[in-house]
Design a protein around this motif. Structure first.
Motif, PDB file in Angstrom:
ATOM      1  N   LYS A 213       0.835  -1.211   0.000  1.00 22.94           N
ATOM      2  CA  LYS A 213       0.000   0.000   0.000  1.00 22.94           C
ATOM      3  C   LYS A 213       0.868   1.258   0.000  1.00 22.94           C
ATOM      4  N   GLU A 216       2.247   1.782  -3.516  1.00 27.90           N
ATOM      5  CA  GLU A 216       1.219   2.271  -4.443  1.00 27.90           C
ATOM      6  C   GLU A 216       0.857   3.722  -4.145  1.00 27.90           C
ATOM      7  N   ILE A 232      -5.672   5.726  -1.073  1.00 29.94           N
ATOM      8  CA  ILE A 232      -4.831   4.703  -0.442  1.00 29.94           C
ATOM      9  C   ILE A 232      -4.412   5.151   0.952  1.00 29.94           C
ATOM     10  N   LYS A 235      -6.649   4.724   4.188  1.00 33.07           N
ATOM     11  CA  LYS A 235      -6.662   3.451   4.919  1.00 33.07           C
ATOM     12  C   LYS A 235      -5.472   3.318   5.865  1.00 33.07           C
TER      13      LYS A 235
END
Length: 291
Positions: A213, A216, A232, A235
């Motif tokens: 994550k 990304e 992203i 989260k």
């Protein structure tokens, strides 16, 4: 220039505090498989302050060997003794590290001139790319942008990990040092925004737990894709915050153990995460979809 999501790697330890070489090997492979763009070995998150010099160098050696050129390895070689930092940096070069990360001297609180001479001495002594590391919340000294600019002209000083959490610092450093000088966020909570403003990556504690994550998110932020980066990062935001409910790396080592990536070993004077904080961090791991 090294860019993206660089993990400030926690050092696996047995319950008695001895280094866990098998877990270290597996952890390196985990990060490569999950997309980490680089590994910072034996930084402050790696408990460099409580490792012996021999252990410190052995961790660097084993990480470099296990990575085997697949991603960059940055060795933490800073210290509050200039000569010790020179020796560690020289050894890291010999062991095959791609670059070194050098924290500002802690406790002895040098002046800005002292900081300049400290880092210049190391850079003059060892021909390896060197990244400055400013984290006044841990060291009690703040290296100002003007001092960074004085050092940025040295051929061996290639960037800075800026961990004040003050976004304006990134802008100031970029204006003073130019586009060829790398800027890395050392503060996960503001890392995305700093990259959207032109920083080159983040040296991350959160990356220990969520390398895919984080990678990304960094790709999106470095490409100027705010919407994707924010989606992203949303989260991960709770994790960015809760990984500092107690001194780093106490929370992240507890979380890594919870995820089965290492044991619960940590060295005094640090102690395992307090019972009262465990439900809070557990919830942050759930929000990040890691457990």
């Amino acid at each position: 220039m090294i860019t993206g999501s660089l993990v400030a790697l926690a050092t696996p330890m047995q319950d008695d505090g001895e280094l866990d070489w098998e877990r270290l090997q597996k952890l390196v492979d985990f990060h490569i498989q999950e997309g980490s763009d680089g590994i910072v070995a034996v930084g402050t998150t790696g408990e460099s302050a409580t490792l012996t010099v021999q252990e410190h160098c052995e961790v660097i050696r084993r990480v470099v060997e296990q990575v085997n050129g697949r991603i960059p390895v940055i060795a933490g070689t800073g210290g509050n003794s200039t000569q010790e930092a020179v020796l560690l940096t020289a050894e890291a070069k010999t062991l095959g590290a791609d670059a070194c990360l050098l924290v500002t001297p802690y406790y002895n609180k040098p002046t800005q001139e002292g900081l300049y001479l400290h880092f210049k001495t190391i850079a003059d002594a060892v021909a390896i790319p060197q990244i400055l590391y400013n984290v006044p919340g841990r060291t009690a000294v703040d290296m100002l942008p003007e001092t960074v600019a004085r050092l940025a002209g040295h051929q061996n000083i290639v960037g800075i990990k800026e961990a004040t959490g003050i976004l304006e610092r990134g802008t100031q450093i970029r204006e003073l040092c130019g586009d060829e000088f790398a800027i890395y966020s050392g503060d996960d909570a503001t890392g995305m925004e700093l990259m959207l403003q032109g920083a080159n990556g983040v040296i991350s504690v959160t990356n220990n737990l969520a390398p895919r994550k984080m990678h990304e998110m960094c790709v999106a932020a470095l490409n100027g894709d705010r919407a994707t980066a924010e989606t992203i990062n949303a989260k991960l935001d709770e994790l960015h915050q809760k990984l500092f409910v107690e001194a780093n790396p106490i929370p992240v080592k507890w979380a890594l153990a919870k995820m089965g990536l290492m044991g619960e070993g940590i060295r005094l004077p640090l102690t395992p995460l307090s019972e009262g904080y465990r439900p809070i961090l557990h919830e942050a791991l759930k929000q990040a979809e890691l457990i």
